[in-house]
Design a protein around this motif. Structure first.
Motif, PDB file in Angstrom:
ATOM      1  N   CYS A  35       0.825  -1.224  -0.006  1.00 46.51           N
ATOM      2  CA  CYS A  35       0.127  -0.001   0.198  1.00 46.51           C
ATOM      3  C   CYS A  35       0.838   1.178   0.075  1.00 46.51           C
ATOM      4  O   CYS A  35       1.515   1.580   1.054  1.00 46.51           O
ATOM      5  CB  CYS A  35      -1.025   0.030   1.351  1.00 46.51           C
ATOM      6  SG  CYS A  35      -1.821   1.451   1.272  1.00 46.51           S
ATOM      7  N   TYR A  99      -7.919 -14.207   0.336  1.00 43.08           N
ATOM      8  CA  TYR A  99      -8.442 -12.814   0.479  1.00 43.08           C
ATOM      9  C   TYR A  99      -9.454 -12.877   1.847  1.00 43.08           C
ATOM     10  O   TYR A  99      -9.301 -11.848   2.626  1.00 43.08           O
ATOM     11  CB  TYR A  99      -8.819 -12.618  -0.719  1.00 43.08           C
ATOM     12  CG  TYR A  99      -9.679 -11.268  -0.878  1.00 43.08           C
ATOM     13  CD1 TYR A  99      -8.978 -10.181  -0.669  1.00 43.08           C
ATOM     14  CD2 TYR A  99     -11.185 -11.306  -0.726  1.00 43.08           C
ATOM     15  CE1 TYR A  99      -9.703  -8.857  -0.763  1.00 43.08           C
ATOM     16  CE2 TYR A  99     -11.876  -9.890  -0.894  1.00 43.08           C
ATOM     17  CZ  TYR A  99     -11.101  -8.802  -0.703  1.00 43.08           C
ATOM     18  OH  TYR A  99     -11.596  -7.641  -0.742  1.00 43.08           O
ATOM     19  N   TRP A 100     -10.357 -13.778   1.721  1.00 43.35           N
ATOM     20  CA  TRP A 100     -11.342 -13.542   2.861  1.00 43.35           C
ATOM     21  C   TRP A 100     -11.123 -13.641   4.179  1.00 43.35           C
ATOM     22  O   TRP A 100     -11.384 -13.010   5.155  1.00 43.35           O
ATOM     23  CB  TRP A 100     -12.534 -14.758   2.623  1.00 43.35           C
ATOM     24  CG  TRP A 100     -12.114 -16.147   3.046  1.00 43.35           C
ATOM     25  CD1 TRP A 100     -11.826 -17.166   2.330  1.00 43.35           C
ATOM     26  CD2 TRP A 100     -12.333 -16.550   4.223  1.00 43.35           C
ATOM     27  NE1 TRP A 100     -11.577 -18.423   3.021  1.00 43.35           N
ATOM     28  CE2 TRP A 100     -12.173 -18.042   4.307  1.00 43.35           C
ATOM     29  CE3 TRP A 100     -12.869 -15.882   5.473  1.00 43.35           C
ATOM     30  CZ2 TRP A 100     -12.111 -18.890   5.529  1.00 43.35           C
ATOM     31  CZ3 TRP A 100     -12.881 -16.983   6.537  1.00 43.35           C
ATOM     32  CH2 TRP A 100     -12.517 -18.429   6.741  1.00 43.35           C
ATOM     33  N   TYR A 138      -8.530  -1.178   4.144  1.00 47.86           N
ATOM     34  CA  TYR A 138      -8.114  -0.429   3.064  1.00 47.86           C
ATOM     35  C   TYR A 138      -6.652  -1.233   2.951  1.00 47.86           C
ATOM     36  O   TYR A 138      -6.237  -1.588   1.563  1.00 47.86           O
ATOM     37  CB  TYR A 138      -7.762   1.143   3.141  1.00 47.86           C
ATOM     38  CG  TYR A 138      -7.147   1.740   1.760  1.00 47.86           C
ATOM     39  CD1 TYR A 138      -7.986   1.919   0.737  1.00 47.86           C
ATOM     40  CD2 TYR A 138      -6.015   1.825   1.670  1.00 47.86           C
ATOM     41  CE1 TYR A 138      -7.618   2.496  -0.531  1.00 47.86           C
ATOM     42  CE2 TYR A 138      -5.501   2.278   0.531  1.00 47.86           C
ATOM     43  CZ  TYR A 138      -6.287   2.555  -0.478  1.00 47.86           C
ATOM     44  OH  TYR A 138      -5.768   2.857  -1.830  1.00 47.86           O
ATOM     45  N   THR A 140      -5.302  -3.912   3.921  1.00 47.16           N
ATOM     46  CA  THR A 140      -5.252  -5.272   3.848  1.00 47.16           C
ATOM     47  C   THR A 140      -5.700  -5.291   2.483  1.00 47.16           C
ATOM     48  O   THR A 140      -5.516  -6.500   1.693  1.00 47.16           O
ATOM     49  CB  THR A 140      -6.256  -5.774   4.919  1.00 47.16           C
ATOM     50  OG1 THR A 140      -5.813  -5.431   6.200  1.00 47.16           O
ATOM     51  CG2 THR A 140      -6.307  -7.398   4.632  1.00 47.16           C
ATOM     52  N   TYR A 141      -7.146  -4.693   1.921  1.00 46.81           N
ATOM     53  CA  TYR A 141      -7.407  -5.173   0.638  1.00 46.81           C
ATOM     54  C   TYR A 141      -6.278  -4.853  -0.349  1.00 46.81           C
ATOM     55  O   TYR A 141      -6.221  -5.485  -1.309  1.00 46.81           O
ATOM     56  CB  TYR A 141      -8.515  -3.951   0.384  1.00 46.81           C
ATOM     57  CG  TYR A 141      -8.997  -3.901  -1.105  1.00 46.81           C
ATOM     58  CD1 TYR A 141      -9.632  -5.214  -1.326  1.00 46.81           C
ATOM     59  CD2 TYR A 141      -8.685  -2.987  -1.897  1.00 46.81           C
ATOM     60  CE1 TYR A 141     -10.245  -4.933  -2.739  1.00 46.81           C
ATOM     61  CE2 TYR A 141      -8.981  -2.799  -3.381  1.00 46.81           C
ATOM     62  CZ  TYR A 141      -9.548  -3.985  -3.723  1.00 46.81           C
ATOM     63  OH  TYR A 141     -10.218  -3.953  -4.964  1.00 46.81           O
ATOM     64  N   ILE A 142      -5.635  -3.756  -0.196  1.00 44.33           N
ATOM     65  CA  ILE A 142      -4.516  -3.522  -1.249  1.00 44.33           C
ATOM     66  C   ILE A 142      -3.338  -4.765  -1.157  1.00 44.33           C
ATOM     67  O   ILE A 142      -2.910  -5.145  -2.265  1.00 44.33           O
ATOM     68  CB  ILE A 142      -3.846  -2.283  -0.941  1.00 44.33           C
ATOM     69  CG1 ILE A 142      -4.689  -0.710  -1.176  1.00 44.33           C
ATOM     70  CG2 ILE A 142      -2.514  -1.780  -1.895  1.00 44.33           C
ATOM     71  CD1 ILE A 142      -5.469  -0.793  -2.637  1.00 44.33           C
ATOM     72  N   ASN A 143      -2.877  -5.167  -0.002  1.00 44.60           N
ATOM     73  CA  ASN A 143      -2.037  -6.247   0.111  1.00 44.60           C
ATOM     74  C   ASN A 143      -2.534  -7.385  -0.333  1.00 44.60           C
ATOM     75  O   ASN A 143      -1.715  -8.412  -0.324  1.00 44.60           O
ATOM     76  CB  ASN A 143      -1.404  -6.193   1.425  1.00 44.60           C
ATOM     77  CG  ASN A 143      -0.525  -4.887   1.709  1.00 44.60           C
ATOM     78  OD1 ASN A 143       0.376  -4.661   0.732  1.00 44.60           O
ATOM     79  ND2 ASN A 143      -0.732  -4.184   2.755  1.00 44.60           N
ATOM     80  N   SER A 144      -3.887  -7.642  -0.233  1.00 48.03           N
ATOM     81  CA  SER A 144      -4.482  -9.048  -0.519  1.00 48.03           C
ATOM     82  C   SER A 144      -4.763  -9.308  -2.061  1.00 48.03           C
ATOM     83  O   SER A 144      -5.252 -10.339  -2.316  1.00 48.03           O
ATOM     84  CB  SER A 144      -5.712  -9.140   0.524  1.00 48.03           C
ATOM     85  OG  SER A 144      -5.116  -9.296   1.754  1.00 48.03           O
ATOM     86  N   ARG A 145      -4.698  -8.160  -2.762  1.00 47.21           N
ATOM     87  CA  ARG A 145      -4.994  -8.544  -4.005  1.00 47.21           C
ATOM     88  C   ARG A 145      -4.309  -9.246  -5.031  1.00 47.21           C
ATOM     89  O   ARG A 145      -3.091  -9.328  -4.758  1.00 47.21           O
ATOM     90  CB  ARG A 145      -5.324  -7.267  -4.721  1.00 47.21           C
ATOM     91  CG  ARG A 145      -6.571  -6.157  -4.343  1.00 47.21           C
ATOM     92  CD  ARG A 145      -6.851  -4.875  -4.931  1.00 47.21           C
ATOM     93  NE  ARG A 145      -5.674  -4.256  -5.042  1.00 47.21           N
ATOM     94  CZ  ARG A 145      -5.616  -3.234  -5.840  1.00 47.21           C
ATOM     95  NH1 ARG A 145      -6.483  -3.038  -6.886  1.00 47.21           N
ATOM     96  NH2 ARG A 145      -4.482  -2.368  -5.616  1.00 47.21           N
TER      97      ARG A 145
END
Length: 145
Positions: A35, A99-100, A138, A140-145
């Motif tokens: 991120c 991801y989940w 946010y 985590t979302y960026i790092n998990s994509r």
């Protein structure tokens, strides 16, 4: 139920939340934060450290207590269930990342902090929990994509 200067329940919750994170950090020393949004990273960190401190220290709270036994009981049950889910998902995440699971590990502590702040009328903790939630989810979302 009234507390003195330290909320031992809050301190125990923080310790339980930190244990799997410490193991993860030791095991995965080379993982990079992808991120690049400095504002979101700062919001996450301010919220994180604010929550860690305010979970056990009643800064800016006039009376650090649960308003009723029912609220205390709801606090114990909800925090206990969320902590159990958090540790269980960490165990699953250690076996296989997904991801989940990453998102659940970002969302659950946010709810733990929010519930604590609301149950204790600790409004600065609620603000820090909201900041942590926005930033951590946010990042985590960026790092998990």
């Amino acid at each position: 139920m009234e507390f003195g200067w330290i909320n031992l329940f809050g301190a125990a919750i923080v310790i339980i939340l930190l244990i799997p994170n410490i193991f993860y950090a030791i095991k995965n020393k080379d993982i990079e934060n992808r991120c690049r949004n400095k504002i979101m990273n700062a919001i996450e960190q301010i919220g994180r450290y604010g929550c860690i401190i305010l979970m056990w220290l009643p800064l800016f709270v006039w009376k650090f207590e649960f308003k009723s036994f029912e609220i205390f009981l709801a606090y114990l049950v909800s925090e206990g269930l969320l902590l159990f889910a958090y540790v269980f998902i960490w165990i699953l995440y250690f076996k296989k990342r997904s991801y989940w699971k990453a998102m659940a590990l970002a969302i659950i502590p946010t709810f733990i902090f929010l519930i604590s702040g609301l149950a204790l009328h600790h409004w600065l903790l609620v603000v820090c929990a909201a900041m942590f939630g926005v930033g951590h989810i946010y990042v985590t979302y960026i790092n998990s994509r």
